[in-house]
Design an enzyme around this catalytic site. Structure first.
Site, PDB file in Angstrom:
ATOM      1  N   ASP A   1      -0.262  -5.953   1.750  1.00  0.00           N
ATOM      2  CA  ASP A   1      -0.525  -6.120   0.308  1.00  0.00           C
ATOM      3  C   ASP A   1       0.052  -7.448  -0.195  1.00  0.00           C
ATOM      4  OD1 ASP A   1      -2.085  -4.485  -1.170  1.00  0.00           O
ATOM      5  OD2 ASP A   1      -0.512  -3.044  -1.706  1.00  0.00           O
TER       6      ASP A   1
ATOM      7  N   LYS B   1      -9.993   2.990   1.612  1.00  0.00           N
ATOM      8  CA  LYS B   1      -9.384   1.953   2.455  1.00  0.00           C
ATOM      9  C   LYS B   1      -9.444   2.372   3.921  1.00  0.00           C
ATOM     10  CE  LYS B   1      -6.490   0.175  -1.240  1.00  0.00           C
ATOM     11  NZ  LYS B   1      -5.204   0.219  -1.955  1.00  0.00           N
TER      12      LYS B   1
ATOM     13  N   GLN C   1       0.586   2.947  -1.237  1.00  0.00           N
ATOM     14  CA  GLN C   1      -0.297   2.980  -2.403  1.00  0.00           C
ATOM     15  C   GLN C   1       0.539   3.126  -3.681  1.00  0.00           C
ATOM     16  OE1 GLN C   1      -3.750   2.584  -2.340  1.00  0.00           O
ATOM     17  NE2 GLN C   1      -3.593   2.530  -4.566  1.00  0.00           N
TER      18      GLN C   1
END
Ligand code: NAD
Length: 287
Positions: free
Chosen positions: A121, A54, A98
């Site tokens: 997200d 990422k 994460q």
């Protein structure tokens, strides 16, 4: 007739090219690049790879990326404190924690602690709630957003189609069902208690499989002419990555299908970059 293989890598590459141009425009306008912060609080090697990828993808399109790596035994309060610090930092546009995190943490509390405007997200209840009300003005979860872009790339108009979603997770199943509904598909959501999965799959003009069980969906279940989006990522005993759909059989019946790997996966990262750009533009230009 063999199905069209939906090339997620190519679609994601195009999207990344567009994002790169828009990031450059934003930098020219405000003099500073969007800034994504990724927090890794576990010692899971797969998560470490995802986080690294990422960060690398962000840098490639001109988004600044910072990684905070915390030891796996970091206390609950310390992680929440870091999120609050990042929320308050005007130079941070996007925050991604994460998942999964070690079990001393409360995942729901972490998600709720995020500033919804920086929740790239798209998991915060405010963003999820807006989406479920048919309002896509919040930040939309990356994988579901990527699924819709892949369907659109195959030239499929969702209005009036029967879409069947396998899985009802906060991360994929529920938000992708909302997005399909918002595009006027008739949506059925299946889950572990669904009685006859084969029958439900057989009615799908558009099938989204997000379960996490290797080739659970047999090729013979797939409706002729369907569009199949396989979100599942499973590693079989031979170490090979496989999806939730038995690809060869499904590809004989579907009109279009995503491969695993090379389908949804690359789109998830590209959509994370897009969300970071959106968050930065809203925070730094539109306020
Ligand atoms: P999850 O474990 O949170 O949810 C799985 C869902 O599948 C649940 O809602 C459950 O009810 C349903 N399910 C389980 N068994 C079932 C059955 N027999 N029949 C019907 N439904 C069943 O998983 P998730 O986070 O939603 O992820 C799903 C899959 O997608 C995983 O393989 C994950 O690795 C993958 N994934 C891929 C990407 C990507 O970028 N490609 C991103 C996120 C998740």
């Amino acid at each position: 007739m063999a199905a069209q293989i939906i090339d997620g890598k190519a679609v994601a590459q195009r999207l990344r090219g567009e994002i790169k141009t828009k990031v450059a425009d934003l930098v020219a306008h405000i003099g500073v690049a969007p800034h994504l912060v990724v927090v890794l609080a576990s010692d899971d090697p797969a998560s470490a790879v995802y986080v690294r990828n990422k960060g690398k993808a962000a840098e490639e399109v001109g988004i600044r990326s910072t990684q905070h790596t915390l030891p796996a035994n970091t206390e609950k309060a310390a992680l929440l404190e870091l999120i609050q610090k990042l929320n308050a930092d005007p130079d941070v546009d996007g925050i991604l924690v994460q998942l999964p995190v070690p079990k001393q943490h409360d995942t729901e509390a972490l998600i709720r602690a995020l500033d919804p405007a920086k929740d790239v997200d798209g998991l915060h209840p405010l963003n999820a709630g807006l989406l479920s009300r048919g309002d896509e003005s919040g930040l939309i979860p990356c994988t579901p957003k990527g699924c819709i872009k892949l369907i659109e790339s195959a030239g499929v108009d969702l209005a009036g189609k029967h879409a069947v979603v396998l899985g009802r997770s906060r991360l994929v199943g529920r938000p992708v069902a909302d997005l399909l509904l918002n595009r006027n598909a008739t949506v059925t959501t299946c889950h572990s208690r669904t009685k006859d999965l084969a029958q439900e799959v057989g009615r799908a003009d558009v099938l989204i499989a997000a379960i996490g069980k290797e080739e659970l969906v047999k090729g013979s279940w797939v409706k002729f002419g369907a569009t199949v989006i396989d979100v599942g990522i499973n590693r079989n005993p031979a170490g090979k990555l496989t999806g939730d759909v038995a690809f060869p059989g499904a590809a004989e019946r579907a009109a279009a299908i995503t491969p695993v790997p090379g389908g949804v996966g690359p789109m998830t990262i590209a959509c994370l970059l897009e969300n970071t750009l959106i968050a930065a533009t809203r925070r730094r230009v539109m306020r």
